[in-house]
Write a protein that holds these residues in place. Structure first.
Motif, mmCIF file in Angstrom:
data_model
loop_
_atom_site.group_PDB
_atom_site.id
_atom_site.type_symbol
_atom_site.label_atom_id
_atom_site.label_comp_id
_atom_site.label_asym_id
_atom_site.label_seq_id
_atom_site.Cartn_x
_atom_site.Cartn_y
_atom_site.Cartn_z
ATOM 1 N N CYS A 134 0.857 -0.942 -0.054
ATOM 2 C CA CYS A 134 -0.044 -0.044 0.205
ATOM 3 C C CYS A 134 0.793 1.299 -0.063
ATOM 4 C CB CYS A 134 -0.703 0.091 1.313
ATOM 5 S SG CYS A 134 -1.945 1.538 1.415
ATOM 6 N N ALA A 135 0.872 1.845 -1.103
ATOM 7 C CA ALA A 135 1.654 3.235 -1.196
ATOM 8 C C ALA A 135 1.149 4.300 -1.005
ATOM 9 C CB ALA A 135 2.292 3.147 -2.620
ATOM 10 N N ALA A 136 1.438 5.154 0.275
ATOM 11 C CA ALA A 136 0.653 6.374 0.639
ATOM 12 C C ALA A 136 1.392 7.513 0.239
ATOM 13 C CB ALA A 136 0.687 6.094 2.080
ATOM 14 N N SER A 137 0.500 8.541 -0.193
ATOM 15 C CA SER A 137 0.927 9.998 -0.900
ATOM 16 C C SER A 137 -0.070 10.797 -0.646
ATOM 17 C CB SER A 137 1.419 9.907 -2.287
ATOM 18 O OG SER A 137 0.315 9.357 -3.101
ATOM 19 N N GLY A 138 0.497 12.206 -0.778
ATOM 20 C CA GLY A 138 -0.328 13.278 -0.676
ATOM 21 C C GLY A 138 -0.349 14.035 0.771
ATOM 22 N N ARG A 139 0.316 13.485 1.765
ATOM 23 C CA ARG A 139 0.352 14.107 3.040
ATOM 24 C C ARG A 139 1.514 13.255 3.933
ATOM 25 N NH1 ARG A 139 -4.111 14.564 7.015
ATOM 26 N NH2 ARG A 139 -2.265 14.571 8.355
ATOM 27 N N THR A 140 1.636 13.844 4.863
ATOM 28 C CA THR A 140 2.498 12.757 5.845
ATOM 29 C C THR A 140 1.565 12.166 6.925
ATOM 30 O OG1 THR A 140 4.372 14.566 5.874
ATOM 31 C CG2 THR A 140 4.229 13.096 7.780
ATOM 32 N N PHE A 141 1.826 10.920 7.139
ATOM 33 C CA PHE A 141 0.714 10.015 7.787
ATOM 34 C C PHE A 141 1.214 10.013 9.416
ATOM 35 C CE2 PHE A 141 -2.510 8.873 4.986
ATOM 36 C CZ PHE A 141 -1.957 8.852 3.747
ATOM 37 N N SER A 142 1.859 11.290 9.988
ATOM 38 C CA SER A 142 2.112 11.266 11.380
ATOM 39 C C SER A 142 0.944 10.922 12.292
ATOM 40 C CB SER A 142 2.700 12.694 11.841
ATOM 41 O OG SER A 142 3.964 12.904 10.822
ATOM 42 N N ASN A 143 1.218 10.086 13.105
ATOM 43 C CA ASN A 143 -0.029 9.651 14.062
ATOM 44 C C ASN A 143 -1.014 8.756 13.599
ATOM 45 O OD1 ASN A 143 1.698 10.930 16.518
ATOM 46 N ND2 ASN A 143 0.838 12.702 15.690
ATOM 47 N N TYR A 144 -0.895 8.398 12.239
ATOM 48 C CA TYR A 144 -1.842 7.663 11.593
ATOM 49 C C TYR A 144 -1.430 5.985 11.962
ATOM 50 C CZ TYR A 144 -4.507 11.365 9.469
ATOM 51 O OH TYR A 144 -5.408 12.293 9.000
ATOM 52 N N ALA A 177 -5.324 -6.366 9.776
ATOM 53 C CA ALA A 177 -4.208 -5.919 10.446
ATOM 54 C C ALA A 177 -4.008 -4.600 10.455
ATOM 55 C CB ALA A 177 -2.970 -6.772 9.928
ATOM 56 N N GLU A 178 -3.120 -4.171 11.473
ATOM 57 C CA GLU A 178 -3.012 -2.698 11.324
ATOM 58 C C GLU A 178 -1.663 -2.427 11.929
ATOM 59 O OE1 GLU A 178 -5.753 -1.591 14.958
ATOM 60 O OE2 GLU A 178 -4.571 0.039 14.254
ATOM 61 N N ILE A 179 -0.680 -1.425 11.743
ATOM 62 C CA ILE A 179 0.344 -1.127 12.333
ATOM 63 C C ILE A 179 0.483 0.411 12.579
ATOM 64 C CG2 ILE A 179 1.434 -0.376 10.113
ATOM 65 C CD1 ILE A 179 4.230 -1.569 10.861
ATOM 66 N N SER A 180 1.114 0.591 13.940
ATOM 67 C CA SER A 180 1.153 1.928 14.404
ATOM 68 C C SER A 180 2.157 2.764 13.679
ATOM 69 C CB SER A 180 1.570 2.265 15.695
ATOM 70 O OG SER A 180 2.792 1.534 15.775
ATOM 71 N N TRP A 181 1.917 4.215 13.612
ATOM 72 C CA TRP A 181 2.930 5.087 12.943
ATOM 73 C C TRP A 181 4.286 4.918 13.286
ATOM 74 C CZ3 TRP A 181 3.982 8.141 9.063
ATOM 75 C CH2 TRP A 181 5.081 9.177 9.401
ATOM 76 N N SER A 182 4.588 4.514 14.564
ATOM 77 C CA SER A 182 5.824 4.240 14.511
ATOM 78 C C SER A 182 6.308 2.880 14.176
ATOM 79 C CB SER A 182 6.140 4.421 16.188
ATOM 80 O OG SER A 182 5.567 3.081 16.849
ATOM 81 N N ILE A 209 2.344 -7.807 9.149
ATOM 82 C CA ILE A 209 2.306 -6.435 8.694
ATOM 83 C C ILE A 209 3.581 -5.419 8.956
ATOM 84 C CG2 ILE A 209 1.227 -5.475 10.616
ATOM 85 C CD1 ILE A 209 -0.532 -3.603 8.650
ATOM 86 N N SER A 210 3.921 -4.836 8.069
ATOM 87 C CA SER A 210 5.330 -4.099 8.182
ATOM 88 C C SER A 210 5.205 -2.736 7.462
ATOM 89 C CB SER A 210 6.365 -4.856 7.917
ATOM 90 O OG SER A 210 6.299 -5.154 6.575
ATOM 91 N N SER A 211 6.110 -1.897 7.580
ATOM 92 C CA SER A 211 6.026 -0.504 6.866
ATOM 93 C C SER A 211 7.400 -0.259 6.420
ATOM 94 C CB SER A 211 5.490 0.800 7.627
ATOM 95 O OG SER A 211 6.093 0.640 8.846
ATOM 96 N N ASP A 212 7.908 0.575 5.453
ATOM 97 C CA ASP A 212 9.311 0.994 5.272
ATOM 98 C C ASP A 212 9.595 1.993 6.103
ATOM 99 O OD1 ASP A 212 8.647 3.186 2.308
ATOM 100 O OD2 ASP A 212 7.701 3.039 4.142
ATOM 101 N N ASN A 213 11.062 2.326 6.042
ATOM 102 C CA ASN A 213 11.489 3.539 7.326
ATOM 103 C C ASN A 213 10.765 4.764 6.973
ATOM 104 O OD1 ASN A 213 13.056 1.748 8.399
ATOM 105 N ND2 ASN A 213 14.857 1.951 7.211
#
Length: 124
Positions: free
Chosen positions: A22-32, A49-54, A70-74
Motif C-alpha cells: 500500500c503506497a501512501a502519498s499526498g500527506r504525511t501520515f504522522s500519528n496515523y 491487520a494494522e501497524i502504528s505510525w511508529s 504487517i510491516s512498513s518501510d522506514n
C-alpha cells in the motif's frame, strides 16, 4: 491529493504466499495507524491487520494471526502485508486504510482514507 494505492493481489493456490503493498502519498501520515481490511463476496468488510505510525505496534485479526505479517518501510510511505499459508477463505478484496487512532477499535466506518482495493483469490 491523498492516495492509498494497493498492489500485489492475484491468484494463488492454497498454502501459497502473496505480499500486498500500500503506497501512501499526498500527506504525511504522522500519528496515523495504517492497515488492511478485506471483503469477501457476500460478506461485510472486516479488519485484518494494522501497524502504528511508529511501526512498533501491530495488531491482527484472530483469523490471520500467525500467518500474516504487517510491516512498513522506514519512510512510512508504504505498508506491506505478507500473507503466508493462504486458505480459500482468505479470498477477498483487500483494502488499505489509514486513521488517526486504531483501525481495529474504530472500525471501517471511521477510517480517514481508503485505497480502492486489490483482489486476492486463493484456489483450493
Amino acid at each position: 491529493q491523498v492516495q492509498l494505492v494497493e498492489s500485489g493481489g492475484g491468484l494463488v493456490q492454497a498454502g501459497g504466499s502473496l505480499r500486498l503493498s500500500c503506497a501512501a502519498s499526498g500527506r504525511t501520515f504522522s500519528n496515523y495507524a495504517m492497515g488492511w481490511f478485506r471483503q469477501a463476496p457476500g460478506k461485510e468488510r472486516e479488519f485484518v491487520a494494522e501497524i502504528s505510525w511508529s511501526g512498533g505496534s501491530t495488531y491482527y485479526a484472530d483469523s490471520v494471526k500467525g500467518r500474516f505479517t504487517i510491516s512498513s518501510d522506514n519512510a512510512k510511505t508504504t505498508v506491506y502485508l505478507q500473507m503466508n499459508s493462504l486458505k480459500p477463505e482468505d479470498t477477498a478484496v483487500y483494502y488499505c486504510a489509514a486513521v488517526r487512532g486504531s483501525l481495529a477499535r474504530m472500525g471501517e466506518r471511521r477510517m480517514d482514507y481508503w485505497g480502492k482495493g486489490t483482489l486476492v483469490t486463493v484456489s483450493s
